[in-house]
Each structure stands twice: as C-alpha cells, then as structure tokens.
Design a protein around this motif. Structure first.
Motif, PDB file in Angstrom:
ATOM      1  N   ARG A  18      -5.065  32.035 -23.834  1.00 14.37           N
ATOM      2  CA  ARG A  18      -4.349  32.017 -25.169  1.00 14.37           C
ATOM      3  C   ARG A  18      -4.657  30.668 -26.090  1.00 14.37           C
ATOM      4  O   ARG A  18      -4.865  31.019 -27.440  1.00 14.37           O
ATOM      5  N   ASN A  19      -4.746  29.818 -25.326  1.00 15.77           N
ATOM      6  CA  ASN A  19      -5.089  28.491 -26.259  1.00 15.77           C
ATOM      7  C   ASN A  19      -6.542  28.322 -26.327  1.00 15.77           C
ATOM      8  O   ASN A  19      -6.716  27.588 -27.425  1.00 15.77           O
ATOM      9  N   HIS A  20      -7.445  28.476 -25.435  1.00 18.11           N
ATOM     10  CA  HIS A  20      -8.620  28.262 -25.590  1.00 18.11           C
ATOM     11  C   HIS A  20      -9.516  28.985 -24.673  1.00 18.11           C
ATOM     12  O   HIS A  20      -8.999  29.682 -23.684  1.00 18.11           O
ATOM     13  N   GLU A  21     -10.887  29.088 -24.982  1.00 17.09           N
ATOM     14  CA  GLU A  21     -11.864  29.826 -24.237  1.00 17.09           C
ATOM     15  C   GLU A  21     -12.224  29.482 -22.873  1.00 17.09           C
ATOM     16  O   GLU A  21     -12.096  28.198 -22.790  1.00 17.09           O
ATOM     17  N   VAL A  22     -12.186  30.190 -21.924  1.00 13.17           N
ATOM     18  CA  VAL A  22     -12.432  29.573 -20.457  1.00 13.17           C
ATOM     19  C   VAL A  22     -13.674  30.149 -20.029  1.00 13.17           C
ATOM     20  O   VAL A  22     -14.179  31.326 -19.964  1.00 13.17           O
ATOM     21  N   PHE A  23     -14.688  29.039 -19.606  1.00 12.59           N
ATOM     22  CA  PHE A  23     -15.892  29.402 -19.145  1.00 12.59           C
ATOM     23  C   PHE A  23     -16.015  28.895 -17.542  1.00 12.59           C
ATOM     24  O   PHE A  23     -15.496  27.776 -17.297  1.00 12.59           O
ATOM     25  N   GLU A  24     -16.483  29.794 -16.723  1.00 14.96           N
ATOM     26  CA  GLU A  24     -16.410  29.787 -15.144  1.00 14.96           C
ATOM     27  C   GLU A  24     -17.926  30.041 -14.840  1.00 14.96           C
ATOM     28  O   GLU A  24     -18.331  31.444 -14.905  1.00 14.96           O
ATOM     29  N   ASP A  25     -18.601  29.088 -14.318  1.00 17.33           N
ATOM     30  CA  ASP A  25     -19.921  29.467 -13.511  1.00 17.33           C
ATOM     31  C   ASP A  25     -19.488  30.146 -12.287  1.00 17.33           C
ATOM     32  O   ASP A  25     -18.978  29.744 -11.286  1.00 17.33           O
ATOM     33  N   VAL A  49     -31.402  30.459 -12.917  1.00 19.18           N
ATOM     34  CA  VAL A  49     -30.640  31.442 -13.608  1.00 19.18           C
ATOM     35  C   VAL A  49     -29.086  30.717 -13.410  1.00 19.18           C
ATOM     36  O   VAL A  49     -28.892  30.186 -12.432  1.00 19.18           O
ATOM     37  N   ARG A  50     -28.268  31.020 -14.290  1.00 18.24           N
ATOM     38  CA  ARG A  50     -26.861  30.737 -14.196  1.00 18.24           C
ATOM     39  C   ARG A  50     -26.082  31.858 -14.627  1.00 18.24           C
ATOM     40  O   ARG A  50     -26.172  32.635 -15.661  1.00 18.24           O
ATOM     41  N   ILE A  51     -25.043  32.222 -13.971  1.00 16.58           N
ATOM     42  CA  ILE A  51     -24.061  33.495 -14.190  1.00 16.58           C
ATOM     43  C   ILE A  51     -22.557  32.879 -14.497  1.00 16.58           C
ATOM     44  O   ILE A  51     -22.313  32.217 -13.693  1.00 16.58           O
ATOM     45  N   GLU A  52     -22.061  33.111 -15.857  1.00 15.43           N
ATOM     46  CA  GLU A  52     -20.917  32.781 -16.214  1.00 15.43           C
ATOM     47  C   GLU A  52     -20.060  33.658 -16.522  1.00 15.43           C
ATOM     48  O   GLU A  52     -20.517  34.641 -17.209  1.00 15.43           O
ATOM     49  N   ARG A  53     -18.783  33.627 -16.255  1.00 14.48           N
ATOM     50  CA  ARG A  53     -17.777  34.433 -16.789  1.00 14.48           C
ATOM     51  C   ARG A  53     -17.063  33.779 -17.965  1.00 14.48           C
ATOM     52  O   ARG A  53     -16.695  32.574 -17.788  1.00 14.48           O
ATOM     53  N   ILE A  54     -16.764  34.239 -18.984  1.00 17.84           N
ATOM     54  CA  ILE A  54     -16.037  33.666 -20.427  1.00 17.84           C
ATOM     55  C   ILE A  54     -15.015  34.609 -20.526  1.00 17.84           C
ATOM     56  O   ILE A  54     -15.001  36.055 -20.458  1.00 17.84           O
ATOM     57  N   VAL A  55     -13.782  34.002 -20.717  1.00 17.58           N
ATOM     58  CA  VAL A  55     -12.471  34.751 -21.071  1.00 17.58           C
ATOM     59  C   VAL A  55     -12.027  34.248 -22.624  1.00 17.58           C
ATOM     60  O   VAL A  55     -11.827  33.023 -22.559  1.00 17.58           O
ATOM     61  N   SER A  56     -11.945  35.142 -23.330  1.00 15.19           N
ATOM     62  CA  SER A  56     -11.484  34.805 -24.744  1.00 15.19           C
ATOM     63  C   SER A  56     -10.239  35.657 -25.134  1.00 15.19           C
ATOM     64  O   SER A  56     -10.343  36.798 -24.585  1.00 15.19           O
ATOM     65  N   GLU A 114     -31.296  26.301 -25.162  1.00 18.06           N
ATOM     66  CA  GLU A 114     -32.970  26.268 -24.469  1.00 18.06           C
ATOM     67  C   GLU A 114     -33.267  27.335 -23.807  1.00 18.06           C
ATOM     68  O   GLU A 114     -34.414  27.678 -23.485  1.00 18.06           O
ATOM     69  N   GLU A 115     -32.248  27.958 -23.093  1.00 19.63           N
ATOM     70  CA  GLU A 115     -32.474  29.090 -22.332  1.00 19.63           C
ATOM     71  C   GLU A 115     -31.995  30.519 -22.930  1.00 19.63           C
ATOM     72  O   GLU A 115     -31.565  30.454 -23.959  1.00 19.63           O
ATOM     73  N   SER A 116     -32.489  31.538 -22.469  1.00 19.20           N
ATOM     74  CA  SER A 116     -32.207  32.924 -23.024  1.00 19.20           C
ATOM     75  C   SER A 116     -31.047  33.460 -22.219  1.00 19.20           C
ATOM     76  O   SER A 116     -30.565  32.695 -21.307  1.00 19.20           O
ATOM     77  N   GLU A 117     -30.234  34.176 -22.932  1.00 21.59           N
ATOM     78  CA  GLU A 117     -28.915  34.501 -22.722  1.00 21.59           C
ATOM     79  C   GLU A 117     -28.645  36.280 -22.515  1.00 21.59           C
ATOM     80  O   GLU A 117     -28.979  36.768 -23.744  1.00 21.59           O
ATOM     81  N   GLU A 144      -5.420  40.305 -29.321  1.00 17.66           N
ATOM     82  CA  GLU A 144      -4.317  40.853 -28.566  1.00 17.66           C
ATOM     83  C   GLU A 144      -4.480  41.215 -27.020  1.00 17.66           C
ATOM     84  O   GLU A 144      -3.630  41.313 -26.484  1.00 17.66           O
ATOM     85  N   ARG A 145      -5.784  40.968 -26.941  1.00 20.10           N
ATOM     86  CA  ARG A 145      -6.060  41.177 -25.325  1.00 20.10           C
ATOM     87  C   ARG A 145      -7.101  40.293 -24.830  1.00 20.10           C
ATOM     88  O   ARG A 145      -8.268  39.997 -25.744  1.00 20.10           O
ATOM     89  N   GLU A 146      -7.376  40.127 -23.500  1.00 22.36           N
ATOM     90  CA  GLU A 146      -8.534  39.082 -23.054  1.00 22.36           C
ATOM     91  C   GLU A 146      -9.687  40.057 -23.298  1.00 22.36           C
ATOM     92  O   GLU A 146      -9.848  41.285 -23.095  1.00 22.36           O
ATOM     93  N   THR A 147     -10.929  39.101 -23.771  1.00 22.95           N
ATOM     94  CA  THR A 147     -12.240  39.855 -23.674  1.00 22.95           C
ATOM     95  C   THR A 147     -12.785  39.100 -22.595  1.00 22.95           C
ATOM     96  O   THR A 147     -12.749  38.027 -22.505  1.00 22.95           O
ATOM     97  N   VAL A 148     -13.271  39.813 -21.668  1.00 24.23           N
ATOM     98  CA  VAL A 148     -14.111  39.207 -20.373  1.00 24.23           C
ATOM     99  C   VAL A 148     -15.485  39.619 -20.787  1.00 24.23           C
ATOM    100  O   VAL A 148     -15.930  40.763 -20.727  1.00 24.23           O
ATOM    101  N   TRP A 149     -16.266  38.561 -20.751  1.00 27.77           N
ATOM    102  CA  TRP A 149     -17.837  38.545 -20.894  1.00 27.77           C
ATOM    103  C   TRP A 149     -18.489  37.985 -19.594  1.00 27.77           C
ATOM    104  O   TRP A 149     -17.982  37.235 -18.778  1.00 27.77           O
ATOM    105  N   LEU A 150     -19.643  38.747 -19.346  1.00 24.47           N
ATOM    106  CA  LEU A 150     -20.585  37.918 -18.401  1.00 24.47           C
ATOM    107  C   LEU A 150     -21.806  37.592 -18.960  1.00 24.47           C
ATOM    108  O   LEU A 150     -22.497  38.341 -19.857  1.00 24.47           O
ATOM    109  N   ALA A 151     -22.104  36.322 -18.905  1.00 26.18           N
ATOM    110  CA  ALA A 151     -23.407  36.086 -19.404  1.00 26.18           C
ATOM    111  C   ALA A 151     -24.587  35.330 -18.363  1.00 26.18           C
ATOM    112  O   ALA A 151     -23.954  34.631 -17.459  1.00 26.18           O
TER     113      ALA A 151
END
Length: 112
Positions: free
Chosen positions: A15-22, A29-36, A50-53, A96-103
């Motif tokens: 709710r207050n800030h986007e959360v990034f979790e490796d 390669v790096r796989i990250e979950r992002i919650v917005s 520098e890297e592709s995503e 209105e709801r969390e957006t969960v990304w996988l990068a």
C-alpha cells in the motif's frame, strides 16, 4: 537444495511502496517478484537496464510506457520481453488490488 515457495501466499503489504523480492539470483539470471498497488515510476527518469527483462503479470493490471511514447497494458497472464537499454517506466498499476509481477533478468543479446 530445493527452494520452495508460493508467489501468492503471504503477499507483502504494497500500500505504501512497491515491494521487490529476489527469488533466484545467479550470475546469468535473476528472477524477481514485484508487488505493486497503485505505484508508478517517478515522473522523471527511465529504467535503462544493462540486462534484458522478461516480465509477466500474474495478478492485477498494469501499464508500461516506453521512451518512444508507446504504452502497453498488461493484465493477468500477459507477458512482455524488454530488451536491454529499452527505456521504460511503470505508468500505472491497479490501486484497488495488488499487482503481482514476475520479472526475469538475463544478459542482453539475441533470443529465439
């Protein structure tokens, strides 16, 4: 060793800030979950990586805007490959709801 988890259980409070979790970190390669939840990139500046995503929205909705003016709306299941040094920003996420990304970040270069 196994590393097990669930991408939807115990979602962090975004709710207050986007959360990034490796989830996985490797030299190539790096796989990250992002919650917005309503967050966007700052008005000025661009992501210029520098890297592709490769990114997929697993839950929720979002919009990315590119330096060339093009915008891409994403909903659950939509994925997009962003080549290295393609300037972009998050222009909207669902407030209105969390957006969960996988990068997935990987070295730049040609892909098949």
């Amino acid at each position: 060793m196994f590393k097990q988890g669930n991408l939807f259980k115990t979602l962090p409070n975004a709710r207050n800030h986007e959360v990034f979790e490796d989830l996985i970190k490797h030299p190539f390669v790096r796989i990250e979950r992002i919650v917005s939840r309503g967050q966007t990139s700052p008005e000025t500046g661009w992501y210029d990586q520098e890297e592709s995503e490769w990114v997929v929205v697993l839950q929720g909705n979002a919009e990315l805007t590119f330096e060339n003016g093009e915008s891409v709306s994403l909903e659950a299941g939509d994925h997009l490959n962003i080549p290295a040094h393609t300037k972009h920003k998050v222009s909207w996420t669902d407030p209105e709801r969390e957006t969960v990304w996988l990068a997935v970040f990987y070295p730049s270069g040609e892909i098949e």
